[in-house]
Design a protein around this motif. Structure first.
Motif, PDB file in Angstrom:
ATOM      1  N   MET A 168       0.879  -1.117   0.063  1.00 60.91           N
ATOM      2  CA  MET A 168       0.168   0.227   0.016  1.00 60.91           C
ATOM      3  C   MET A 168       0.797   1.202   0.046  1.00 60.91           C
ATOM      4  N   ASN A 169       0.304   2.136  -0.503  1.00 66.77           N
ATOM      5  CA  ASN A 169       1.116   3.495  -0.557  1.00 66.77           C
ATOM      6  C   ASN A 169       0.486   4.376   0.888  1.00 66.77           C
ATOM      7  N   THR A 170       1.089   5.529   0.926  1.00 61.07           N
ATOM      8  CA  THR A 170       0.611   6.511   2.019  1.00 61.07           C
ATOM      9  C   THR A 170      -0.636   6.890   2.043  1.00 61.07           C
ATOM     10  N   ALA A 171      -1.268   7.334   0.745  1.00 62.88           N
ATOM     11  CA  ALA A 171      -2.698   7.732   0.562  1.00 62.88           C
ATOM     12  C   ALA A 171      -3.684   6.577   0.751  1.00 62.88           C
ATOM     13  N   GLU A 172      -3.086   5.422   0.286  1.00 60.56           N
ATOM     14  CA  GLU A 172      -4.077   4.172   0.745  1.00 60.56           C
ATOM     15  C   GLU A 172      -4.343   3.893   1.903  1.00 60.56           C
ATOM     16  N   VAL A 173      -3.034   4.141   2.723  1.00 56.76           N
ATOM     17  CA  VAL A 173      -3.117   3.840   4.308  1.00 56.76           C
ATOM     18  C   VAL A 173      -3.936   4.959   4.893  1.00 56.76           C
ATOM     19  N   LEU A 174      -3.612   6.216   4.562  1.00 48.23           N
ATOM     20  CA  LEU A 174      -4.824   7.217   5.076  1.00 48.23           C
ATOM     21  C   LEU A 174      -6.078   7.082   4.898  1.00 48.23           C
ATOM     22  N   VAL A 175      -6.395   6.424   3.965  1.00 52.92           N
ATOM     23  CA  VAL A 175      -7.925   6.424   3.494  1.00 52.92           C
ATOM     24  C   VAL A 175      -8.310   4.868   4.319  1.00 52.92           C
ATOM     25  N   GLU A 176      -7.409   4.202   4.674  1.00 49.36           N
ATOM     26  CA  GLU A 176      -7.938   3.176   5.365  1.00 49.36           C
ATOM     27  C   GLU A 176      -8.033   3.476   6.830  1.00 49.36           C
ATOM     28  N   SER A 177      -7.185   4.379   7.188  1.00 45.49           N
ATOM     29  CA  SER A 177      -7.510   4.966   8.608  1.00 45.49           C
ATOM     30  C   SER A 177      -8.718   5.586   8.503  1.00 45.49           C
ATOM     31  N   LEU A 178      -9.041   6.457   7.596  1.00 44.88           N
ATOM     32  CA  LEU A 178     -10.185   7.000   7.586  1.00 44.88           C
ATOM     33  C   LEU A 178     -11.483   6.067   7.826  1.00 44.88           C
ATOM     34  N   GLU A 179     -11.392   4.975   7.236  1.00 46.41           N
ATOM     35  CA  GLU A 179     -12.313   3.738   7.148  1.00 46.41           C
ATOM     36  C   GLU A 179     -12.471   3.456   8.877  1.00 46.41           C
ATOM     37  N   ARG A 180     -11.489   3.248   9.502  1.00 47.09           N
ATOM     38  CA  ARG A 180     -11.366   2.735  10.645  1.00 47.09           C
ATOM     39  C   ARG A 180     -12.027   3.803  11.753  1.00 47.09           C
TER      40      ARG A 180
ATOM     41  N   ASN B 280      -2.211  20.745  14.096  1.00 47.43           N
ATOM     42  CA  ASN B 280      -2.205  20.427  12.572  1.00 47.43           C
ATOM     43  C   ASN B 280      -0.692  20.025  12.279  1.00 47.43           C
ATOM     44  N   ALA B 281      -0.459  19.431  11.275  1.00 48.22           N
ATOM     45  CA  ALA B 281       0.838  18.718  10.968  1.00 48.22           C
ATOM     46  C   ALA B 281       0.926  18.357   9.714  1.00 48.22           C
ATOM     47  N   GLN B 282       2.157  18.245   9.295  1.00 45.74           N
ATOM     48  CA  GLN B 282       2.482  17.643   7.860  1.00 45.74           C
ATOM     49  C   GLN B 282       2.745  16.209   7.897  1.00 45.74           C
ATOM     50  N   ILE B 283       2.456  15.446   6.908  1.00 47.89           N
ATOM     51  CA  ILE B 283       2.735  14.014   6.732  1.00 47.89           C
ATOM     52  C   ILE B 283       3.932  13.916   5.895  1.00 47.89           C
ATOM     53  N   SER B 284       5.294  14.319   6.627  1.00 42.08           N
ATOM     54  CA  SER B 284       6.328  14.337   5.848  1.00 42.08           C
ATOM     55  C   SER B 284       7.144  12.827   5.656  1.00 42.08           C
ATOM     56  N   ASP B 285       6.750  11.743   6.329  1.00 40.46           N
ATOM     57  CA  ASP B 285       7.149  10.644   6.149  1.00 40.46           C
ATOM     58  C   ASP B 285       6.149   9.402   6.238  1.00 40.46           C
ATOM     59  N   PRO B 286       6.020   8.575   5.351  1.00 38.49           N
ATOM     60  CA  PRO B 286       5.057   7.463   5.217  1.00 38.49           C
ATOM     61  C   PRO B 286       4.502   6.828   6.525  1.00 38.49           C
ATOM     62  N   ASP B 287       5.775   6.603   7.287  1.00 40.42           N
ATOM     63  CA  ASP B 287       5.587   5.748   8.691  1.00 40.42           C
ATOM     64  C   ASP B 287       4.749   6.440   9.731  1.00 40.42           C
ATOM     65  N   ILE B 288       4.412   7.798   9.319  1.00 36.70           N
ATOM     66  CA  ILE B 288       3.705   8.618  10.658  1.00 36.70           C
ATOM     67  C   ILE B 288       2.120   8.647  10.078  1.00 36.70           C
ATOM     68  N   VAL B 289       1.825   8.123   9.003  1.00 39.77           N
ATOM     69  CA  VAL B 289       0.505   8.445   8.445  1.00 39.77           C
ATOM     70  C   VAL B 289      -0.772   7.960   9.581  1.00 39.77           C
TER      71      VAL B 289
ATOM     72  N   PRO C   7       1.789  15.701   1.393  1.00 39.99           N
ATOM     73  CA  PRO C   7       2.649  16.315   0.071  1.00 39.99           C
ATOM     74  C   PRO C   7       2.243  15.039  -1.250  1.00 39.99           C
ATOM     75  N   GLU C   8       2.467  15.430  -2.302  1.00 44.53           N
ATOM     76  CA  GLU C   8       2.057  14.438  -3.326  1.00 44.53           C
ATOM     77  C   GLU C   8       2.941  13.215  -3.446  1.00 44.53           C
ATOM     78  N   ASP C   9       4.290  13.505  -3.331  1.00 40.51           N
ATOM     79  CA  ASP C   9       5.466  12.456  -3.277  1.00 40.51           C
ATOM     80  C   ASP C   9       5.289  11.442  -2.199  1.00 40.51           C
ATOM     81  N   VAL C  10       5.013  12.026  -1.126  1.00 45.13           N
ATOM     82  CA  VAL C  10       4.789  11.020   0.187  1.00 45.13           C
ATOM     83  C   VAL C  10       3.447  10.386  -0.063  1.00 45.13           C
ATOM     84  N   ALA C  11       2.475  10.854  -0.773  1.00 46.25           N
ATOM     85  CA  ALA C  11       1.130  10.081  -0.850  1.00 46.25           C
ATOM     86  C   ALA C  11       1.440   9.117  -1.671  1.00 46.25           C
ATOM     87  N   SER C  12       2.335   9.147  -2.688  1.00 51.41           N
ATOM     88  CA  SER C  12       2.359   7.699  -3.683  1.00 51.41           C
ATOM     89  C   SER C  12       3.652   6.835  -3.320  1.00 51.41           C
ATOM     90  N   GLU C  13       4.464   7.138  -1.780  1.00 52.37           N
ATOM     91  CA  GLU C  13       5.463   6.219  -1.640  1.00 52.37           C
ATOM     92  C   GLU C  13       4.909   5.029  -0.969  1.00 52.37           C
TER      93      GLU C  13
END
Length: 528
Positions: free
Chosen positions: A1-13, A125-134, A158-164
């Motif tokens: 999974m990429n970061t965006a997918e984990v974020l969305v799965e977190s929304l589901e949770r 509020n914060a930036q998700i600058s690393d996939p492992d903190i999403v 950030p768009e590059d983090v979202a796809s990692e």
């Protein structure tokens, strides 16, 4: 999974059902993750509308509404609704896109420091600058947004983090953090003040509605004949049909509720923030004896310096207050506020003659008759808001929604959409022609979602509240007038019903038909 997918799965949770927003290039990965999820993405016509939808969802459900924008202008457009939610203590999570990290250190297209911009209008509020903190970022955004006192939070992706690629998985949602029960020394101090009181009075604030303290407050008022006056956001905590209700602070033209508070010898505030109503209006000398029951300590202010502060779960604090009165075998005076209530009720139900032109107060009276007790009214900002706040008798908590802290125009049309999705009862969005045109495009969003609520549109071709204030100050007004489209044709262009009543009987018929219908409708009232 990429970061965006984990974020969305977190929304589901987190139990999120809808995300309101506008797509952008930088949110592409997130949008396609939403497409493949159980969360519905609702494209709106403006980011401000999306934020207002999330705002009203949070107010009505107690769970965070979610809104989405891209970077730059998308984020700046989102800001007003986020600020509105934060000041009105509505749980909201805002998600914004951002350019890739590799270009944020320099001037680049549409790049703004969005995290810094959102800092003053969010709890966190914060930036998700690393996939492992999403996973931690999303869980914290919801936890902070929803615990007392609720408000807005924001995460930037950030768009590059979202796809990692991302190795973490969503954290489970936990029970909401609860404030503790009242402490014994504070309750003992309240008991002493009650023992000396003859004419105590309660002020019900936003927290009395927000924390489900209404049942406890109603029992307290009934058991001990305590009068209760509500702030604009505390309306409905005690039913205005109850003889103990003094309706809203500054109800009508004569400010009887504030005068009654000045006649009391003890004021107990329940879930009250001074941003809801300036205490200087009811405590001008600063000498009133005050008990503050809330989830947070009182703000420091010379006109609001409580003698006792009970900082705890609000409903639990009210139940303890009830127990205090029982321990004292309290019998408080009642005749001192009976006449006050009679005057207030008479003032907010004006006599309407068939030949009279339409007025805000008269129309609000007719609207009240057309709505059931548990129907929901969402008010925009303007003269009509002041009349609704003061004159619209409210019988159940969370059935009269006003933008109060930020007092932001444009909230009612998108807010009505969110309310229609959130509740089973009928919904009315009341607005002036100024506020209506700010987010009228969201009617398209509402019809696309097959919503069915009524827009009550007051037309006077000016920003009347400002015009009236200028006239009071200077004897004239300037810069307040504008023209309008043909609202009937405008409404019908969206395929919805449009009414323009010519008299009071026709207004009654049109409002009853519109409110009871499951279809979208606009009722335009041309004011005299």
């Amino acid at each position: 999974m990429n970061t965006a997918e984990v974020l969305v799965e977190s929304l589901e949770r987190e139990g999120v059902e809808c995300v309101f927003g506008i797509p952008g290039e930088e949110t592409e990965a997130l949008l396609f993750a939403l497409r493949d999820s159980e969360v519905t993405f609702v494209p709106t016509r403006h980011e401000q509308g999306a934020a207002f939808m999330a705002d009203v969802h949070g107010r009505l459900t107690g769970t965070a509404g979610v809104c989405l924008s891209t970077l730059g202008p998308g984020a700046t457009n989102l800001l007003t609704g986020v600020a509105d939610a934060n000041l009105d203590k509505a749980p909201l999570v805002a998600i914004t896109g951002q350019g890739g990290l590799e270009r944020l250190h320099k001037e680049s297209h549409q790049a703004l420091d969005v995290v810094d911009m959102f800092e003053p209008v969010t709890k966190w509020n914060a930036q998700i600058s690393d996939p492992d903190i999403v996973h931690e970022s999303v869980r914290k955004a919801f936890k902070v947004a929803e615990y007392e006192k609720p408000g807005a939070t924001h995460v930037e992706l950030p768009e590059d983090v979202a796809s990692e690629e991302c190795d973490v998985r969503p954290l489970d949602r936990r029970e909401r953090v609860r404030r503790p029960d009242p402490d014994e020394p504070s309750i003992d101090a309240v008991r002493e003040l009650l023992a000396d009181a003859d004419r105590p009075i309660c002020i019900a604030g936003n927290g009395a509605v927000r924390t489900d303290a209404s049942a406890a407050l109603r029992a307290l008022a009934s058991d001990y004949d305590l009068p209760v006056a509500a702030t604009y956001m505390g309306k409905g905590a005690v039913s205005d049909a109850d003889d103990h209700s003094l309706l809203t602070l500054d109800s009508g033209d004569h400010e009887e509720a504030s005068d009654a508070i000045q006649s009391a010898d003890l004021v107990v505030t329940v879930g009250y923030d001074i941003a809801e109503h300036d205490p200087a209006d009811w405590n001008p000398s600063g000498e009133t004896t005050i008990v503050h029951l809330d989830s947070d300590p009182a703000e420091v202010y010379e006109h609001y310096n409580p003698d006792v502060e009970v900082v705890a779960d609000i409903a639990a604090a009210v139940r303890e207050l009830n127990a205090c009165c029982a321990d004292l075998d309290a019998e408080f005076e009642t005749d001192w506020y009976d006449d006050v209530r009679d005057h207030i009720v008479a003032d907010v139900t004006p006599e309407i003659n068939a030949g009279d032109p339409f007025t805000h107060r008269g129309v609000v009276t007719v609207l009240r008759d057309a709505m059931a007790d548990d129907d929901v009214l969402v008010s925009d900002v303007g003269t009509h808001k002041m009349v609704i706040a003061q004159n619209f008798r409210t019988f159940e908590p969370n059935t009269c929604i006003v933008s109060n802290g930020l007092a932001s125009m444009g909230i009612s049309v998108p807010g009505g959409l969110a309310a229609d999705l959130a509740v089973d009862s009928n919904v009315v969005a009341a607005t002036g022609d100024g506020g209506f045109m700010m987010n009228a495009a969201e009617i398209e969003t509402a019809t696309r979602l097959d919503c069915g609520y009524t827009i009550l549109l007051f037309r006077d071709d000016e920003y009347r509240l400002i015009a009236d204030e200028q006239t009071d100050h200077r004897g004239e007004h300037f810069g307040t007038e504008f023209s309008n489209p043909d609202f009937q044709t405008f409404a019908e262009s969206f395929g919805i019903e449009a009414y323009r009543p010519d008299g009071w009987d026709e207004l009654r018929d049109d409002l009853e038909a519109a409110v009871e219908s499951d279809e979208m409708a606009v009722v335009e009232v041309v004011l005299g």
